[in-house]
Design an enzyme around this catalytic site. Structure first.
Site, PDB file in Angstrom:
ATOM      1  CG  MET A 156     -11.291   2.800   1.805  1.00  0.00           C
ATOM      2  SD  MET A 156      -9.966   2.715   2.865  1.00  0.00           S
ATOM      3  CE  MET A 156      -8.631   3.005   1.438  1.00  0.00           C
TER       4      MET A 156
ATOM      5  CG  HIS B 173      -9.367  -0.235  -0.646  1.00  0.00           C
ATOM      6  ND1 HIS B 173      -8.546  -0.337   0.559  1.00  0.00           N
ATOM      7  CD2 HIS B 173     -10.424  -0.207  -0.422  1.00  0.00           C
ATOM      8  CE1 HIS B 173      -9.497  -0.471   1.440  1.00  0.00           C
ATOM      9  NE2 HIS B 173     -10.956  -0.364   0.967  1.00  0.00           N
TER      10      HIS B 173
ATOM     11  CB  SER C 174      -0.766   0.025   1.180  1.00  0.00           C
ATOM     12  OG  SER C 174      -1.331   1.388   1.598  1.00  0.00           O
TER      13      SER C 174
ATOM     14  CG  MET D  96      -9.002   6.746   2.385  1.00  0.00           C
ATOM     15  SD  MET D  96      -8.293   6.675   3.909  1.00  0.00           S
ATOM     16  CE  MET D  96      -6.583   6.037   3.767  1.00  0.00           C
TER      17      MET D  96
ATOM     18  CG  ASP E 249      -6.118  -3.091   3.014  1.00  0.00           C
ATOM     19  OD1 ASP E 249      -5.041  -2.681   3.754  1.00  0.00           O
ATOM     20  OD2 ASP E 249      -6.663  -2.076   2.553  1.00  0.00           O
ATOM     21  N   GLY E 250      -4.621  -4.226   6.222  1.00  0.00           N
ATOM     22  CA  GLY E 250      -4.709  -3.550   7.351  1.00  0.00           C
ATOM     23  C   GLY E 250      -3.883  -4.379   8.782  1.00  0.00           C
ATOM     24  N   GLY E 251      -2.873  -3.796   9.077  1.00  0.00           N
ATOM     25  CA  GLY E 251      -2.012  -4.578  10.206  1.00  0.00           C
ATOM     26  C   GLY E 251      -1.419  -5.775   9.773  1.00  0.00           C
TER      27      GLY E 251
ATOM     28  N   GLY F 135      -8.833   3.912   6.993  1.00  0.00           N
ATOM     29  CA  GLY F 135      -8.636   5.358   7.179  1.00  0.00           C
ATOM     30  C   GLY F 135      -7.095   5.701   7.421  1.00  0.00           C
ATOM     31  CG  PHE F 136      -5.839   6.921   9.910  1.00  0.00           C
ATOM     32  CD1 PHE F 136      -5.458   8.167   9.387  1.00  0.00           C
ATOM     33  CD2 PHE F 136      -7.130   6.773  10.626  1.00  0.00           C
ATOM     34  CE1 PHE F 136      -6.011   9.145   9.604  1.00  0.00           C
ATOM     35  CE2 PHE F 136      -7.800   7.728  10.753  1.00  0.00           C
ATOM     36  CZ  PHE F 136      -7.204   8.943  10.305  1.00  0.00           C
ATOM     37  N   GLY F 137      -3.134   3.955   8.056  1.00  0.00           N
ATOM     38  CA  GLY F 137      -1.926   2.979   7.997  1.00  0.00           C
ATOM     39  C   GLY F 137      -1.499   2.672   9.650  1.00  0.00           C
ATOM     40  N   GLY F 138      -0.716   1.950   9.880  1.00  0.00           N
ATOM     41  CA  GLY F 138      -0.283   1.370  11.006  1.00  0.00           C
ATOM     42  C   GLY F 138      -1.161   1.106  12.273  1.00  0.00           C
TER      43      GLY F 138
ATOM     44  CG  ASP G  86      -5.098   1.996   0.800  1.00  0.00           C
ATOM     45  OD1 ASP G  86      -6.127   1.359   0.606  1.00  0.00           O
ATOM     46  OD2 ASP G  86      -4.021   1.790   1.169  1.00  0.00           O
TER      47      ASP G  86
ATOM     48  CG  MET H 180     -11.517  -3.047   5.065  1.00  0.00           C
ATOM     49  SD  MET H 180     -10.149  -2.409   4.216  1.00  0.00           S
ATOM     50  CE  MET H 180      -9.252  -1.487   5.296  1.00  0.00           C
TER      51      MET H 180
ATOM     52  CG  HIS I 126      -3.852  -1.963  -1.753  1.00  0.00           C
ATOM     53  ND1 HIS I 126      -4.958  -2.672  -2.063  1.00  0.00           N
ATOM     54  CD2 HIS I 126      -4.235  -1.099  -0.774  1.00  0.00           C
ATOM     55  CE1 HIS I 126      -5.821  -2.263  -1.262  1.00  0.00           C
ATOM     56  NE2 HIS I 126      -5.446  -1.383  -0.356  1.00  0.00           N
TER      57      HIS I 126
HETATM   58  C1  DX5 Z   1      -6.460   1.558   5.627  1.00  0.00           C
HETATM   59  C2  DX5 Z   1      -5.821   1.270   4.270  1.00  0.00           C
HETATM   60  C3  DX5 Z   1      -4.764   0.227   4.160  1.00  0.00           C
HETATM   61  C4  DX5 Z   1      -3.422   0.817   4.832  1.00  0.00           C
HETATM   62  C5  DX5 Z   1      -2.936  -0.714   5.349  1.00  0.00           C
HETATM   63  O1  DX5 Z   1      -7.526   2.318   5.563  1.00  0.00           O
HETATM   64  O2  DX5 Z   1      -6.923   0.643   3.354  1.00  0.00           O
HETATM   65  O3  DX5 Z   1      -4.396  -0.086   2.678  1.00  0.00           O
HETATM   66  O4  DX5 Z   1      -2.943   1.630   4.145  1.00  0.00           O
HETATM   67  O5  DX5 Z   1      -1.638   0.218   6.109  1.00  0.00           O
HETATM   68  P1  DX5 Z   1      -1.141  -0.894   7.110  1.00  0.00           P
HETATM   69  O6  DX5 Z   1      -0.478  -2.090   6.377  1.00  0.00           O
HETATM   70  O7  DX5 Z   1       0.033   0.137   7.693  1.00  0.00           O
HETATM   71  O8  DX5 Z   1      -1.904  -1.056   8.189  1.00  0.00           O
HETATM   72 ZN    ZN Z   2      -6.619  -0.469   1.123  1.00  0.00          ZN
END
Ligand code: DX5
Ligand code: ZN
Length: 218
Positions: free
Chosen positions: A71, A69, A11, A40, A174-176, A145-148, A38, A140, A36
């Site tokens: 959102m 993706h 991502s 938003m 996707d996520g974590g 909304g956010f990475g990390g 994202d 999901m 990927h």
């Molecule tokens: C969250 C995004 C993810 C995000 C994943 O809203 O859809 O794609 O960037 O980030 P990590 O891998 O850091 O959880």
């Molecule tokens: Zn995503």
């Protein structure tokens, strides 16, 4: 059932936006299967990221498919722009649409594959009657909304249910996703692993990609 190939989808949300071309070049060299992206809009997800203009710029730099993706609210109004910008796959949230089958048809008519996304709080039952029409399901494993953010372990059960619905089609998470969670999601039935911070915050993108592909730590 044959296990589908494990695919890695970095991502770019976690990359350095000031040198995006370079950032995607490095992960492509590392052997990833797609990029990927994202998107938003500050309405569906509590953040604003990038739109079609950035995707059009990335298209000429990428030798692998762009996995977009969305959102966003009202994805029906924007899929054409993303297809024209060069998206290869377009995934929309089931929570954001009234007529998912109509949108899937539209995405395919635009020459893209179609994915449908489930938020953590959405049951797999929501896609029971459209599953035959879709190319990929994205589960999901954090709230959009956010990475990390931290992986939500309850999603492992949902991955198992959806794998049973999908046969050997792609099931993305996707996520974590990192070296601690990759093994569990693969075991549950996921085969497309999105990872932002795990790859882009690592010292070696290549090693991080290889780690994910083998399911992380033993
Ligand atoms: C969250 C995004 C993810 C995000 C994943 O809203 O859809 O794609 O960037 O980030 P990590 O891998 O850091 O959880
Ligand atoms: Zn995503």
């Amino acid at each position: 059932m044959a296990t589908p190939k494990i695919k890695i989808a970095p991502s770019i949300l976690a990359s350095d936006f000031s040198k995006l071309g370079e950032e995607i070049g490095l992960v492509i060299e590392g052997g990833v299967d797609m990029i990927h992206v994202d998107v938003m809009d500050g309405h569906f997800a509590p953040n604003i990221s990038i739109g079609p203009a950035v995707i059009a710029s990335l298209r000429s730099h990428s030798t692998v498919p762009l996995d977009v993706h969305l959102m966003i609210t009202d994805p029906e109004e924007f899929v054409e722009d993303f297809a024209n910008a060069g998206a290869d796959n377009i995934s929309f949230h089931i929570e954001a649409v009234r007529h998912p089958l109509r949108l899937i048809e539209k995405i395919k008519t635009l020459g893209c594959t179609a994915g449908v996304v489930l938020n953590p709080g959405t049951s797999q039952d929501e896609i029971e009657y459209i599953v035959e029409a879709i190319d990929m399901v994205l589960i999901m494993t954090v709230n959009p909304g956010f990475g990390g953010q931290a992986f939500i372990p309850e999603m492992l059960e949902k991955i198992k249910y959806v794998r049973a619905m999908l046969g050997d089609r792609d099931l993305e998470v996707d996520g974590g996703i990192d070296d601690k969670t990759a093994g569990d999601v693969i075991e549950a039935g996921a085969n497309v692993l999105v990872a932002g911070s795990y790859i882009y915050n690592s010292d070696s993108y290549m090693e991080a990609i290889d780690q994910l592909r083998v399911g992380g730590e033993a």
